[in-house]
Every structure is written in C-alpha cells, then in structure tokens.
Design an enzyme around this catalytic site. Structure first.
Site, mmCIF file in Angstrom:
data_model
loop_
_atom_site.group_PDB
_atom_site.id
_atom_site.type_symbol
_atom_site.label_atom_id
_atom_site.label_comp_id
_atom_site.label_asym_id
_atom_site.label_seq_id
_atom_site.Cartn_x
_atom_site.Cartn_y
_atom_site.Cartn_z
ATOM 1 N N PRO A 142 0.818 -1.221 0.000
ATOM 2 C CG PRO A 142 -0.421 -1.331 1.986
ATOM 3 C CD PRO A 142 0.559 -2.089 1.153
ATOM 4 C CD GLU A 144 -0.042 -5.980 10.895
ATOM 5 O OE1 GLU A 144 0.062 -4.844 10.417
ATOM 6 O OE2 GLU A 144 -1.134 -6.504 11.188
ATOM 7 N NE ARG A 152 -7.186 -4.915 -20.880
ATOM 8 C CZ ARG A 152 -8.318 -5.261 -21.466
ATOM 9 N NH1 ARG A 152 -8.858 -6.410 -21.201
ATOM 10 N NH2 ARG A 152 -8.908 -4.456 -22.320
ATOM 11 C CG ASP A 163 -8.820 -1.128 -23.077
ATOM 12 O OD1 ASP A 163 -9.971 -1.302 -23.514
ATOM 13 O OD2 ASP A 163 -8.052 -2.040 -22.745
HETATM 14 N N1 SAH Z 1 0.786 -3.229 7.532
HETATM 15 C C1 SAH Z 1 0.897 -2.909 6.136
HETATM 16 C C2 SAH Z 1 -0.232 -3.569 5.333
HETATM 17 C C3 SAH Z 1 -0.120 -5.038 5.276
HETATM 18 S S1 SAH Z 1 -1.358 -5.743 4.276
HETATM 19 C C4 SAH Z 1 0.839 -1.397 5.971
HETATM 20 O O1 SAH Z 1 0.199 -0.750 6.753
HETATM 21 O O2 SAH Z 1 1.413 -0.880 4.993
HETATM 22 C C5 SAH Z 1 -0.621 -7.249 3.810
HETATM 23 C C6 SAH Z 1 -0.064 -7.303 2.395
HETATM 24 O O3 SAH Z 1 -1.097 -7.085 1.481
HETATM 25 C C7 SAH Z 1 0.988 -6.258 2.089
HETATM 26 O O4 SAH Z 1 2.275 -6.696 2.455
HETATM 27 C C8 SAH Z 1 0.854 -6.120 0.580
HETATM 28 O O5 SAH Z 1 1.638 -7.075 -0.112
HETATM 29 C C9 SAH Z 1 -0.608 -6.429 0.328
HETATM 30 N N2 SAH Z 1 -1.426 -5.218 0.136
HETATM 31 C C10 SAH Z 1 -2.396 -4.752 0.950
HETATM 32 N N3 SAH Z 1 -2.952 -3.647 0.448
HETATM 33 C C11 SAH Z 1 -2.343 -3.396 -0.723
HETATM 34 C C12 SAH Z 1 -2.492 -2.384 -1.722
HETATM 35 N N4 SAH Z 1 -3.364 -1.388 -1.590
HETATM 36 N N5 SAH Z 1 -1.698 -2.434 -2.801
HETATM 37 C C13 SAH Z 1 -0.782 -3.418 -2.932
HETATM 38 N N6 SAH Z 1 -0.605 -4.401 -2.037
HETATM 39 C C14 SAH Z 1 -1.371 -4.400 -0.943
#
Ligand code: SAH
Length: 248
Positions: free
Chosen positions: A87, A114, A152, A167
C-alpha cells in the site's frame, strides 16, 4: 513475458490465471505466469514463514530468509525486475502497466500478515506498487491486477477482435460508451450515428463522448491528455450543449 508470483497462496493465483484471457495467452505461449510458494523455502521443520515483530505489537511479519531464498531461486540473466505489492508503493496506473509490458521478466512479491521484513525491501526490491489507498489482507489480488493489466498490453494477448489501444487511459482519456444488440431495450435506443455506417461520423462521435466522459467523470485527466485542435473544438461543443449530461 514471464511473470513469477511469490505468494503463500499459489492456488488462489493459479485459479485466476487459468481463466479467460490470461489462460488463453498462456496456452498461446505469449505469457507464462509461474507461482512460487514462499513456504517451500522455509527452512525449519514447521515451514515457518512469519514471526512476531521486533519491538512488539500486533500481527506477524513475513520472515526475510524464505523470501530471499525464493527470490534467489528465480535469479536469471538478465536479472528480472522485482516488485513488491504494498500500500505504500506508487499507485498502479496504465502508464506503469505499459512500462512493465516492455520487460521480459517480472517477479512480484505478495505480502501477507503485517507485511514483510524490511530487509527484503532493502536487499531485493526494485519497485513497490500499490493498487490504491486501501489495505487488503494480501498482495495476491494486487499482483493479479498487475499481471492482467500488463498482459493485455502484450501484442496478441487480446487477439484480433479487440484491442487495448482504445481502452480507457491508453490515450489519456476515458473510453466512449458501448452498445450492442438489441436496438431498443425498455425504451432506451442506441445513438443513431452508430447504426449509420458512416465511419467518419462514428469516430467523431466516439472521440467526443470519450472527451465528454472524461470531462464529467475525471476532469483532471484532461489537463495531461494529448489533445489536438479537433479535440478542443469537440470540448467547446460539449461545454456549449445545455444538457451537459450523459450522452443519449
Ligand atoms: N501493515 C501494512 C499492510 C499489510 S497488508 C501497511 O500498513 O502498509 C498485507 C499485504 O497485502 C501487504 O504486504 C501487501 O503485499 C498487500 N497489500 C495490501 N494492500 C495493498 C495495496 N493497496 N496495494 C498493494 N498491495 C497491498
């Protein structure tokens, strides 16, 4: 193009990849999507892939050794691009998809819990990609989104019957509306121009509706889109139309 997805849930990824366009593209040899189960690289009897965080607190952290061992098992020449779904990464968009589509190999790490031990990032990750400003429980859905959007754009993947060039986002704009049979449904018809057979007029209508949608739904895209003099004329027309609403 070869994609390697590093995940604790290979069967989830495999199910999606087998279906529809990605499955066809694999059969045709245009892409190869391989799954690596990170658990196969755990070194203890219990095949542990996560552990409690240093410093305390909730949740578990994905351990560094299995992940680095899994990545090293995929080393090759040339070295593949290694991306981490996170994220905190740069938000994924069509431009990024197009850049990735030029690669021969892409390795995608899916986090769980996490997230991953920071040392994996430092040692191996070239790029972090986010699917958007929200938190999912794993990187599998984001990784599949990347594989799908990138595939794609690989020539031949969509086949002759459709193309990614029209697209949304490919030319900086949202796509025009689509209609198919029947010609009338619950009192709603189809814009006459689409059944006119006049290709010039159809193209003009599509471009105009593409501009209209972008203006209504995502006006900020217009600032960056490469627009020509004809587009500015169409936009002036749209702004002058009193209803200003969705195209009929
Ligand atoms: N504690 C982390 C979130 C962990 S979520 C933080 O606050 O940043 C667990 C996993 O899900 C992450 O390691 C990632 O690989 C994936 N993930 C969750 N949300 C995501 C998003 N919006 N984009 C990409 N990967 C995501």
């Amino acid at each position: 193009m070869i994609f390697d997805i590093l995940t604790l849930l290979p069967e989830v990824c495999a199910a999606y990849v087998k279906a529809s366009i990605l499955g066809r593209a694999q059969k045709a040899g245009l892409i190869e999507v391989r799954m690596t189960n990170i658990r196969d690289f755990a070194f203890d009897r219990h095949r542990t892939v996560d552990d409690a965080p240093y410093g305390g607190g909730n949740g578990m952290v994905m351990k560094v050794e299995p992940l680095v061992a899994a990545l090293e098992s995929l080393a090759g020449n040339p070295r593949p691009r290694i991306v981490l779904m996170a994220p905190q990464g740069r938000p994924f968009d069509q431009e990024m998809a197009a850049e990735l589509a030029g690669l021969e190999r892409l390795v995608i790490i899916c986090g769980r819990y996490e997230g991953i031990d920071e040392r994996v990032r430092k040692l191996a990750v070239d790029q972090e990609i986010s699917l958007g400003d929200f938190v999912l429980s794993g990187g599998e859905l984001p990784a599949l989104a990347v594989v799908d959007a990138v595939s794609r754009l690989i020539p031949g993947v969509l086949g002759g019957e459709c193309s990614a060039s029209a697209d949304s986002f490919s030319d900086g704009l949202l796509e025009h509306p689509h209609y198919t049979r029947p010609p009338e449904f619950r009192g709603l018809g189809v814009p006459e121009v689409l059944t006119s057979g006049n290709h010039g007029a159809i193209e003009r209508w599509r471009r105009k509706e593409s501009l209209r949608r972008t203006l209504i739904k995502r006006p900020e895209l217009l600032e960056k889109a490469p627009l020509g003099p004809e587009d500015h004329k169409l936009l002036a027309e749209i702004r002058g139309e009193t209803d200003g609403a969705e195209p009929g």
